[in-house]
Design a protein around this motif. Structure first.
Motif, PDB file in Angstrom:
ATOM      1  N   GLU A 101       0.833  -1.206   0.000  1.00  0.00           N
ATOM      2  CA  GLU A 101       0.000   0.000   0.000  1.00  0.00           C
ATOM      3  C   GLU A 101       0.868   1.257   0.000  1.00  0.00           C
ATOM      4  N   LEU A 102       1.910   1.263   0.822  1.00  0.00           N
ATOM      5  CA  LEU A 102       2.789   2.427   0.889  1.00  0.00           C
ATOM      6  C   LEU A 102       3.577   2.609  -0.401  1.00  0.00           C
ATOM      7  N   CYS A 103       4.064   1.513  -0.969  1.00  0.00           N
ATOM      8  CA  CYS A 103       4.783   1.610  -2.252  1.00  0.00           C
ATOM      9  C   CYS A 103       3.871   2.141  -3.346  1.00  0.00           C
ATOM     10  N   ASP A 104       2.663   1.629  -3.395  1.00  0.00           N
ATOM     11  CA  ASP A 104       1.710   2.084  -4.414  1.00  0.00           C
ATOM     12  C   ASP A 104       1.357   3.553  -4.214  1.00  0.00           C
ATOM     13  N   LYS A 105       1.250   3.974  -2.961  1.00  0.00           N
ATOM     14  CA  LYS A 105       0.974   5.384  -2.664  1.00  0.00           C
ATOM     15  C   LYS A 105       2.113   6.270  -3.172  1.00  0.00           C
ATOM     16  N   LEU A 106       3.346   5.858  -2.887  1.00  0.00           N
ATOM     17  CA  LEU A 106       4.498   6.640  -3.352  1.00  0.00           C
ATOM     18  C   LEU A 106       4.570   6.669  -4.871  1.00  0.00           C
ATOM     19  N   THR A 107       4.306   5.548  -5.492  1.00  0.00           N
ATOM     20  CA  THR A 107       4.335   5.466  -6.952  1.00  0.00           C
ATOM     21  C   THR A 107       3.325   6.427  -7.569  1.00  0.00           C
ATOM     22  N   ALA A 108       2.200   6.618  -6.900  1.00  0.00           N
ATOM     23  CA  ALA A 108       1.125   7.463  -7.424  1.00  0.00           C
ATOM     24  C   ALA A 108       1.244   8.925  -6.980  1.00  0.00           C
ATOM     25  N   THR A 109       2.298   9.270  -6.253  1.00  0.00           N
ATOM     26  CA  THR A 109       2.469  10.648  -5.779  1.00  0.00           C
ATOM     27  C   THR A 109       3.194  11.453  -6.850  1.00  0.00           C
ATOM     28  N   PRO A 110       2.471  12.301  -7.588  1.00  0.00           N
ATOM     29  CA  PRO A 110       3.072  12.966  -8.738  1.00  0.00           C
ATOM     30  C   PRO A 110       4.210  13.927  -8.402  1.00  0.00           C
ATOM     31  N   ASP A 111       4.208  14.533  -7.208  1.00  0.00           N
ATOM     32  CA  ASP A 111       5.278  15.475  -6.895  1.00  0.00           C
ATOM     33  C   ASP A 111       6.490  14.816  -6.232  1.00  0.00           C
ATOM     34  N   ALA A 112       6.422  13.502  -5.999  1.00  0.00           N
ATOM     35  CA  ALA A 112       7.600  12.781  -5.483  1.00  0.00           C
ATOM     36  C   ALA A 112       8.629  12.669  -6.608  1.00  0.00           C
ATOM     37  N   PRO A 113       9.905  12.669  -6.261  1.00  0.00           N
ATOM     38  CA  PRO A 113      10.933  12.541  -7.306  1.00  0.00           C
ATOM     39  C   PRO A 113      10.762  11.238  -8.097  1.00  0.00           C
ATOM     40  N   GLU A 114      11.026  11.311  -9.382  1.00  0.00           N
ATOM     41  CA  GLU A 114      10.866  10.135 -10.245  1.00  0.00           C
ATOM     42  C   GLU A 114      11.746   8.977  -9.770  1.00  0.00           C
ATOM     43  N   THR A 115      12.938   9.277  -9.273  1.00  0.00           N
ATOM     44  CA  THR A 115      13.819   8.195  -8.794  1.00  0.00           C
ATOM     45  C   THR A 115      13.172   7.444  -7.628  1.00  0.00           C
ATOM     46  N   LEU A 116      12.524   8.172  -6.728  1.00  0.00           N
ATOM     47  CA  LEU A 116      11.846   7.526  -5.603  1.00  0.00           C
ATOM     48  C   LEU A 116      10.642   6.727  -6.088  1.00  0.00           C
ATOM     49  N   ARG A 117       9.879   7.302  -7.001  1.00  0.00           N
ATOM     50  CA  ARG A 117       8.716   6.578  -7.518  1.00  0.00           C
ATOM     51  C   ARG A 117       9.157   5.299  -8.227  1.00  0.00           C
ATOM     52  N   GLU A 118      10.275   5.356  -8.935  1.00  0.00           N
ATOM     53  CA  GLU A 118      10.784   4.154  -9.617  1.00  0.00           C
ATOM     54  C   GLU A 118      11.268   3.120  -8.599  1.00  0.00           C
ATOM     55  N   ARG A 119      11.947   3.557  -7.547  1.00  0.00           N
ATOM     56  CA  ARG A 119      12.380   2.626  -6.486  1.00  0.00           C
ATOM     57  C   ARG A 119      11.179   1.965  -5.828  1.00  0.00           C
ATOM     58  N   ALA A 120      10.126   2.741  -5.573  1.00  0.00           N
ATOM     59  CA  ALA A 120       8.914   2.191  -4.956  1.00  0.00           C
ATOM     60  C   ALA A 120       8.244   1.199  -5.896  1.00  0.00           C
ATOM     61  N   ARG A 121       8.202   1.507  -7.186  1.00  0.00           N
ATOM     62  CA  ARG A 121       7.620   0.592  -8.179  1.00  0.00           C
ATOM     63  C   ARG A 121       8.398  -0.718  -8.227  1.00  0.00           C
ATOM     64  N   SER A 122       9.715  -0.609  -8.269  1.00  0.00           N
ATOM     65  CA  SER A 122      10.573  -1.793  -8.331  1.00  0.00           C
ATOM     66  C   SER A 122      10.449  -2.632  -7.060  1.00  0.00           C
ATOM     67  N   TYR A 123      10.429  -1.963  -5.911  1.00  0.00           N
ATOM     68  CA  TYR A 123      10.305  -2.653  -4.637  1.00  0.00           C
ATOM     69  C   TYR A 123       8.960  -3.382  -4.554  1.00  0.00           C
ATOM     70  N   ALA A 124       7.900  -2.709  -4.999  1.00  0.00           N
ATOM     71  CA  ALA A 124       6.568  -3.319  -4.985  1.00  0.00           C
ATOM     72  C   ALA A 124       6.529  -4.552  -5.886  1.00  0.00           C
ATOM     73  N   GLN A 125       7.178  -4.471  -7.019  1.00  0.00           N
ATOM     74  CA  GLN A 125       7.213  -5.628  -7.922  1.00  0.00           C
ATOM     75  C   GLN A 125       7.931  -6.801  -7.265  1.00  0.00           C
ATOM     76  N   THR A 126       9.060  -6.517  -6.629  1.00  0.00           N
ATOM     77  CA  THR A 126       9.809  -7.564  -5.919  1.00  0.00           C
ATOM     78  C   THR A 126       8.963  -8.160  -4.793  1.00  0.00           C
TER      79      THR A 126
END
Length: 132
Positions: free
Chosen positions: A85-110
Motif C-alpha cells: 500500500e505504501l509503495c503504491d501510494k508513493l508510486t502514485a504521488t506525482p510530486d515525489a521525485p521520479e527516482t523515488l517513484r521508480e524505487r517504490a515501483r521496483s520494490y513493490a514488484q519484488t
C-alpha cells in the motif's frame, strides 16, 4: 507552503525508530524471527507517525523518505499488504521525485513476486499435509 521544522518529539521518534531497527536486525541475525517481526512492526509504526508529523510541517521530502522506510519495515515485519500500500501510494504521488517513484515501483514488484512465491509454497505444503 511554509517549510516546517523538525521538532524535539520528531527527533526522539527518529532515535527510537533507529533503536528498534538495530534491535530488529540483531534479533533477525540471531534467528529470533518473531521478535524481529515485532520490532520491525514497531519501527514501521514510528516511520508512519514520522511521515505524518513531517507532512504537518510541510516537509515533503521527509514524508516520502519515512513512507518508503515504513514500507521496508512492514515487509520485514511480514505485512506485505501494508508495505505494498505504501509503495503504491508513493508510486502514485506525482510530486515525489521520479527516482523515488521508480524505487517504490521496483520494490513493490519484488514484494509481489516474493509474496506470490510464498503463497504458492504454502499452498503446496497445505496440499501435502491434507493428502498425508
Amino acid at each position: 507552503m511554509r517549510r516546517g521544522v523538525r521538532t524535539e518529539e520528531m527527533q526522539e521518534q527518529e532515535r527510537s525508530k533507529s533503536g528498534l531497527l538495530l534491535r530488529g536486525r540483531l534479533a533477525k541475525e540471531l534467528g529470533q524471527h518473531d521478535e524481529a517481526a515485532k520490532l520491525f512492526g514497531e519501527a514501521a509504526e514510528l516511520e508512519e507517525a514520522l511521515a505524518l508529523a513531517y507532512a504537518a510541517q510541510g516537509i515533503s521530502e521527509q514524508v516520502w523518505r519515512h513512507e518508503f522506510s515504513a514500507a521496508g519495515c512492514w515487509f520485514q515485519a511480514g505485512n506485505f499488504l501494508r508495505s505494498l500500500e505504501l509503495c503504491d501510494k508513493l508510486t502514485a504521488t506525482p510530486d515525489a521525485p521520479e527516482t523515488l517513484r521508480e524505487r517504490a515501483r521496483s520494490y513493490a514488484q519484488t514484494l509481489r513476486e516474493r509474496r506470490d512465491r510464498l503463497w504458492a509454497e504454502l499452498l503446496l505444503s497445505e496440499h501435502a499435509l491434507v493428502a498425508a
